[in-house]
Design a protein around this motif. Sequence first.
Motif, PDB file in Angstrom:
ATOM      1  N   LYS A 237      39.467  27.739  42.692  1.00 43.82           N
ATOM      2  CA  LYS A 237      40.546  28.402  43.618  1.00 43.82           C
ATOM      3  C   LYS A 237      41.991  28.533  42.754  1.00 43.82           C
ATOM      4  O   LYS A 237      42.640  29.494  42.700  1.00 43.82           O
ATOM      5  CB  LYS A 237      40.846  27.898  44.793  1.00 43.82           C
ATOM      6  CG  LYS A 237      39.443  27.501  45.646  1.00 43.82           C
ATOM      7  CD  LYS A 237      38.757  28.687  45.943  1.00 43.82           C
ATOM      8  CE  LYS A 237      37.568  28.583  46.996  1.00 43.82           C
ATOM      9  NZ  LYS A 237      36.670  27.520  46.426  1.00 43.82           N
TER      10      LYS A 237
ATOM     11  N   THR B 102      46.760  33.405  50.329  1.00 44.91           N
ATOM     12  CA  THR B 102      45.259  33.268  50.565  1.00 44.91           C
ATOM     13  C   THR B 102      44.638  32.107  49.996  1.00 44.91           C
ATOM     14  O   THR B 102      44.193  31.118  50.612  1.00 44.91           O
ATOM     15  CB  THR B 102      44.662  34.642  50.423  1.00 44.91           C
ATOM     16  OG1 THR B 102      45.153  35.691  51.000  1.00 44.91           O
ATOM     17  CG2 THR B 102      43.024  34.375  50.728  1.00 44.91           C
ATOM     18  N   TYR B 103      44.910  31.928  48.804  1.00 44.18           N
ATOM     19  CA  TYR B 103      44.195  30.804  47.923  1.00 44.18           C
ATOM     20  C   TYR B 103      44.808  29.444  48.241  1.00 44.18           C
ATOM     21  O   TYR B 103      44.184  28.339  48.237  1.00 44.18           O
ATOM     22  CB  TYR B 103      43.796  31.204  46.668  1.00 44.18           C
ATOM     23  CG  TYR B 103      42.566  31.932  46.536  1.00 44.18           C
ATOM     24  CD1 TYR B 103      41.322  31.398  46.334  1.00 44.18           C
ATOM     25  CD2 TYR B 103      42.757  33.585  46.710  1.00 44.18           C
ATOM     26  CE1 TYR B 103      40.253  32.296  46.348  1.00 44.18           C
ATOM     27  CE2 TYR B 103      41.424  34.113  46.595  1.00 44.18           C
ATOM     28  CZ  TYR B 103      40.374  33.628  46.278  1.00 44.18           C
ATOM     29  OH  TYR B 103      39.124  34.312  46.396  1.00 44.18           O
TER      30      TYR B 103
ATOM     31  N   ILE C  77      43.565  28.651  51.744  1.00 47.16           N
ATOM     32  CA  ILE C  77      41.946  28.348  51.560  1.00 47.16           C
ATOM     33  C   ILE C  77      41.772  27.048  51.097  1.00 47.16           C
ATOM     34  O   ILE C  77      40.892  25.944  51.620  1.00 47.16           O
ATOM     35  CB  ILE C  77      41.240  29.091  50.470  1.00 47.16           C
ATOM     36  CG1 ILE C  77      41.079  30.574  51.135  1.00 47.16           C
ATOM     37  CG2 ILE C  77      39.891  28.628  50.177  1.00 47.16           C
ATOM     38  CD1 ILE C  77      40.572  31.537  50.129  1.00 47.16           C
TER      39      ILE C  77
ATOM     40  N   LEU D 281      40.680  41.007  48.293  1.00 52.12           N
ATOM     41  CA  LEU D 281      40.188  39.823  48.481  1.00 52.12           C
ATOM     42  C   LEU D 281      39.136  39.774  49.785  1.00 52.12           C
ATOM     43  O   LEU D 281      38.157  38.984  49.893  1.00 52.12           O
ATOM     44  CB  LEU D 281      41.636  39.051  49.255  1.00 52.12           C
ATOM     45  CG  LEU D 281      42.470  38.407  48.362  1.00 52.12           C
ATOM     46  CD1 LEU D 281      43.909  38.085  49.081  1.00 52.12           C
ATOM     47  CD2 LEU D 281      42.026  37.579  47.527  1.00 52.12           C
TER      48      LEU D 281
ATOM     49  N   LYS E  17      33.506  38.246  46.292  1.00 51.63           N
ATOM     50  CA  LYS E  17      33.090  37.091  46.827  1.00 51.63           C
ATOM     51  C   LYS E  17      34.172  35.866  46.262  1.00 51.63           C
ATOM     52  O   LYS E  17      34.650  35.803  45.281  1.00 51.63           O
ATOM     53  CB  LYS E  17      31.758  36.673  45.795  1.00 51.63           C
ATOM     54  CG  LYS E  17      31.227  35.289  46.117  1.00 51.63           C
ATOM     55  CD  LYS E  17      29.702  35.180  45.419  1.00 51.63           C
ATOM     56  CE  LYS E  17      28.979  33.822  45.757  1.00 51.63           C
ATOM     57  NZ  LYS E  17      27.856  33.719  45.192  1.00 51.63           N
ATOM     58  N   GLN E  18      34.222  34.939  47.267  1.00 53.28           N
ATOM     59  CA  GLN E  18      35.390  33.705  47.096  1.00 53.28           C
ATOM     60  C   GLN E  18      34.732  33.078  45.831  1.00 53.28           C
ATOM     61  O   GLN E  18      33.705  32.375  45.872  1.00 53.28           O
ATOM     62  CB  GLN E  18      35.243  32.940  48.313  1.00 53.28           C
ATOM     63  CG  GLN E  18      36.039  31.933  48.272  1.00 53.28           C
ATOM     64  CD  GLN E  18      36.478  31.107  49.539  1.00 53.28           C
ATOM     65  OE1 GLN E  18      36.589  31.920  50.656  1.00 53.28           O
ATOM     66  NE2 GLN E  18      36.102  29.867  49.715  1.00 53.28           N
TER      67      GLN E  18
ATOM     68  N   ALA F  69      37.912  33.359  52.826  1.00 57.58           N
ATOM     69  CA  ALA F  69      38.705  34.360  51.954  1.00 57.58           C
ATOM     70  C   ALA F  69      38.777  35.826  52.594  1.00 57.58           C
ATOM     71  O   ALA F  69      39.613  36.462  52.307  1.00 57.58           O
ATOM     72  CB  ALA F  69      38.273  34.233  50.553  1.00 57.58           C
ATOM     73  N   ARG F  70      37.502  36.069  53.162  1.00 56.97           N
ATOM     74  CA  ARG F  70      37.545  37.385  53.710  1.00 56.97           C
ATOM     75  C   ARG F  70      38.449  37.635  54.861  1.00 56.97           C
ATOM     76  O   ARG F  70      39.062  38.567  54.876  1.00 56.97           O
ATOM     77  CB  ARG F  70      36.127  37.534  54.216  1.00 56.97           C
ATOM     78  CG  ARG F  70      35.604  38.858  54.864  1.00 56.97           C
ATOM     79  CD  ARG F  70      34.331  39.147  54.951  1.00 56.97           C
ATOM     80  NE  ARG F  70      33.877  38.434  56.069  1.00 56.97           N
ATOM     81  CZ  ARG F  70      33.627  38.704  57.263  1.00 56.97           C
ATOM     82  NH1 ARG F  70      33.892  39.840  57.474  1.00 56.97           N
ATOM     83  NH2 ARG F  70      32.887  37.755  58.141  1.00 56.97           N
TER      84      ARG F  70
END
Length: 431
Positions: free
Chosen positions: A287, A330-331, A334, A278, A282-283, A137-138
């Motif tokens: 999601k 992004t998600y 992931i 993002l 924290k992830q 995520a970072r």
Amino acid sequence: MKRTKNKMYHFMIFFISQTVSELGTSMTGFATVIWMYSNSGQVMSASLLAICSTVPYLVVSLFGGAVADKMNKKKIMLICDSIAATGSVILLSCYILGCLQLWVLCLVNVINGFMNAFQNPASQVTVTLLVDQKDYARIGGIQSTMGALVGIFQPVLATTILNTLGLQWILIIDLSTFLFAFLVLLFVVEIPDEISSGNQTSISEIWNGLKEGLDFIAGNRPILMLFVMYCILEFIGAISFDGMCTPLLLARTNNNETIVGIVSSFMAIGCIVASVLLSILKQPHKKLPVMYFGSYLCLLGITLFGMGRNLVWWCIVVFIGCFGSPIYHTYQTIIIREKVDTTMQGRVFSLQGMITQALTPLGFLMGGMLADYIFEPFMKKMSLHQNMIIFLVGRQSGSGIGLIFVIAGVIGIVTLTIMKCNPAIKQLDQS
């Protein structure tokens, strides 16, 4: 710990060099659309450029993913970059000689589309190889942040250079950034590629790998349904914002390229704010809710953008819509990184691109045709008497395109609301 730090160092070097190259490439894409629309005055010209990039990508993307899984990622990226740079050389030569036309731009976009089908999955797997799972995520936030920074500077630089120095200098900058990224990747970046030399050039291995990728997706209904859902939503984006944002702004502002650049910068600012969040937050364990949140913001942005008639409105709305873009991208990424083994990711990322973008060429084509031949003429013939349509989108040049945005955005919101209830998709949030 030392190995992890070494991998992160190579990721950052790789990422920064590729971002510099992306700045040059995106400036060229942005400038050529403005140049072509200003010369032709037709939305279809911009749509054709998008189609010529997308169709070749879709045709060979699965094969490209299989190649990325079975061959050396660095070699793939170096070869693709070199061929794409040749396209920029062709554009520069034609422009200097005074023979740059739409068909030349389309040809170069076709070449770039083919190269992206191999480069994108190789680049995606490279990131997975260089980054630890806890940092997905970072890193996604960092990637989105830099992409947004490119988005901020790209339209400003492109319009300034286009107006003062001409298209040729944008192409020269594009080639210079390519050379920088090429040399960094060739001599500096080390990729821990898990490919044995005996498997790298086997056609049968690549073919079998392609079949394995298809079988994997066919047998993984949750991921398949996720891709189908975003296929529909990407089509909605293609028929509206993705294909016609610049033509809408140019039509509404009498070809004011400065306003296009300012609005494009606010797109990037929206992306960068979300990307920074993002990278520092924290992830979460779940999601899908975060991914849906980003998707709804994008669709709301499309709807409201079509109603805009002034710079302030467009800047606010595009900020909201583009704030959601890095979140859902992004998600979605992931989820794939967590659910798919690295030995299969090249093919799955290619299938993601192939399935989710399967309808985008049709969307670009339909958007251009609907705008030029149906909605724009319809709005010009609209009675001066005030009604709901005129209240929403006005009655001037570009109102027909705006109406397409409103209809597409509303349909997208309804579609997402229905499809996110699919039981198969819900399984993706189960451990």
